[in-house]
Design a protein around this motif. Structure first.
Motif: not given
Length: 437
Positions: A417-430
Motif C-alpha cells: 500500500e505504501r509503494v508508489q514506485t518500485a525501482a529496478a534492482g530493488s527487492t520485492v515480494d512475489v
C-alpha cells in the motif's frame, strides 16, 4: 490538497487487505472428515496423521535378479561342501563356483536356509533364504542352473533389501493437512493401509451475473460481453483442488438470482459470483445479497478493500444452510486476481490444506514500476531463478488487467500500500503461481 494527497485520503477509508482476509477466513471451517478407500483418496487432504501399521519391506528380499549367497563363500573365505575352485586363467582373475540348490520367486513363501558353498537363484522381490547376505546379479555370472560361476564378487549386502529398511512400523508417514499424492498412495499401500481419513474436496459453484453477458463461441457486439469469468474461475477452482461446477450466466433479475443461489446451496460448499459488486445502478448482486430477504439470501457484506485491481469484494452466507459465498468483480482480470487473493485461500481452508496461501519469495526487480497509492497491487510477472541463487522478477506488459499477461505469468508481483514506485534492482515480494512451463 494535491492529487496524491487526495488519493491517500481516499485509500485510508479502505479496509487493509490483510485485515479483510483475516476476518473472512476466521469465519470458515474445514469440511467434516471422511474415511475413504485409498483409491479414492488421491487429491484430498489428510484430516489426521497417518502412521505405518507395518514395516516396508515386510521381509528380507532380493532387490535384483541373481543368486542369493553367503558373502564369505563368494569372497573365498569358505571351503565348505559344494565349493569348487573355478579354472584358472579366466579374464579378470579367478572366479567362484557355487552349487545352485533351488529357485525362489516373488510368490515363494516356504522358508529355506543356505548351507556353505551353495546359493539360490532368486528373482527381484523374492524372499531371501536364511543366511543370505548378498545377491549376485545375473550379469556377473555364467547364469548356470545346477551350478553357477561367479566372475565378480559384490560387496556384502549388495542386491538385497532388509525388512523395515525403508519404513519401520510406527513411522509417521504423513501429517494432517498433507495432500494425498500418487507417491503417498504407494507408501500407504506398501505399509498395509487401505483407508485414510481425509477432508472432502470442496464443492464450488461458479455463477457469472450480468444482463450484458453472452456465452462463449461468438464475438462481442456493442452491449454484449462474452462470459469469460465463469469458465476461467471454474478452471481456477479445479486447479485449487475443488469439485468445480459452472452454472453459467444469471441475468440481473432479483428473483432469478435468489432462486439460483437457493438451488445451488443444495450441492455447494462455496459459491463464487462475479459481477455486480460495485455501487452503480446495475450492480444487482450487491443490492440483492447485502440485505436479508426471508432468510433465503443474505446477509453478504460488501467491503471496499485496499486491493488493486478490484477493490469491491463481498463475503457472507446464503440459504438456510448458510453456505459461504464470495462475490468478485466482473472485470476478468480483477476477477482472477480476486480469486487468487480471496477465493483460493477459502477453498484451501475448506479442504483442510496447510498452508492456505500460495508460496512467496523475495525477488530482484528487473524493471521500475509504479503502483496506485494506498492499494496493495498484484501484477502479473515472470519469475526466474538466478544461477547464483535467489530469484528475479520481470513485470509483464499491460499490468493486472491484461488477460494475456495473466496467461503468461508464473507469479504475481506484490506491491504494498505504501509503494508508489518500485525501482529496478530493488527487492520485492512475489506470489508463486503453480504453472508448469
Amino acid at each position: 490538497m494535491t492529487a496524491t494527497a487526495d488519493a491517500e485520503a481516499a485509500a485510508n477509508e479502505l479496509t487493509p487487505l490483510a485485515d479483510y482476509l483475516g476476518s473472512v477466513l476466521r469465519r470458515l471451517r474445514a469440511l467434516p472428515p471422511l474415511d475413504l478407500d485409498l483409491t479414492q483418496a488421491y487429491g484430498n487432504v489428510l484430516a489426521e496423521d497417518v502412521v505405518a501399521p507395518h514395516s516396508y519391506p515386510a521381509f528380507d528380499q532380493a532387490a535384483v535378479d541373481g543368486y542369493a549367497a553367503r558373502w564369505e563363500d563368494i569372497s573365498g573365505g569358505s571351503r565348505g561342501p559344494g565349493y569348487v575352485p573355478a579354472p584358472s586363467g579366466m579374464p579378470g582373475g579367478r572366479s567362484i563356483r557355487l552349487n545352485v540348490v533351488g529357485d525362489l520367486g516373488a510368490p515363494s513363501w516356504r522358508p529355506v536356509r543356505l548351507t556353505p558353498g551353495s546359493c539360490f537363484s532368486v528373482a527381484a522381490g523374492a524372499p531371501l533364504p536364511i543366511g543370505a547376505d548378498v545377491v549376485v546379479p545375473v550379469e556377473w555370472t555364467d547364469q548356470g542352473m545346477a551350478a553357477v560361476e561367479i566372475f565378480r564378487a559384490p560387496k556384502r549386502g549388495y542386491g538385497l533389501r532388509r525388512a523395515g529398511e525403508e519404513l519401520v512400523a510406527g513411522t509417521l508417514l504423513a501429517r494432517a493437512g498433507a495432500y494425498v499424492s500418487p507417491a503417498l498412495v504407494a507408501v500407504f499401500a506398501a505399509t498395509g493401509i487401505g483407508h485414510v481419513v481425509v477432508r472432502p474436496s470442496p464443492r464450488v459453484v461458479i455463477v457469472a451475473t450480468g444482463d450484458e453477458l453472452v456465452d462463449v463461441g461468438r464475438g462481442s457486439q456493442p452491449g454484449q460481453v462474452v462470459d469469460t469469468n465463469s469458465h476461467a474461475l471454474t478452471a481456477a477452482a479445479a486447479e485449487a483442488g475443488a469439485l468445480a461446477y459452472r452454472v453459467g450466466i444469471c441475468d440481473d433479475d432479483p428473483e432469478a438470482l435468489r432462486g439460483l443461489l437457493e438451488d445451488q446451496t443444495l450441492r455447494a460448499d462455496l459459491i463464487i459470483t462475479t459481477g455486480g459488486t460495485g455501487t452503480g445502478p446495475g450492480d444487482m448482486v450487491r443490492r440483492i445479497l447485502s440485505r436479508r430477504d426471508g432468510g433465503r439470501a443474505g446477509p453478504v457484506t460488501f467491503t471496499e478493500v485496499a486491493l488493486y485491481p478490484g477493490t469491491a469484494l463481498g463475503f457472507g452466507t446464503v440459504g438456510a444452510e448458510e453456505v459461504p459465498v464470495v462475490c468478485l468483480p466482473g472485470e476478468p482480470g480483477a476477477a482472477l486476481i480476486g480469486f487468487e487473493v480471496l477465493a483460493r485461500p477459502a477453498i484451501q481452508l475448506l479442504a483442510g490444506a496447510e498452508p492456505v496461501f500460495r508460496p512467496s519469495v523475495r525477488a530482484h526487480l528487473l524493471e521500475t514500476v509504479s503502483s496506485p497509492v494506498g492499494l496493495r497491487e498484484f501484477r502479473p510477472a515472470h519469475v526466474a531463478e538466478r544461477r547464483g541463487g535467489g530469484y528475479t522478477v520481470q513485470p509483464l506488459a499491460g499490468g493486472p488487467f491484461t488477460l494475456s499477461g495473466l496467461a503468461e505469468a508464473n507469479g504475481l508481483l506484490v506491491l504494498g500500500e505504501r509503494v508508489q514506485t518500485a525501482a529496478a534492482g530493488s527487492t520485492v515480494d512475489v506470489l508463486l503461481l503453480d504453472r508448469r512451463r
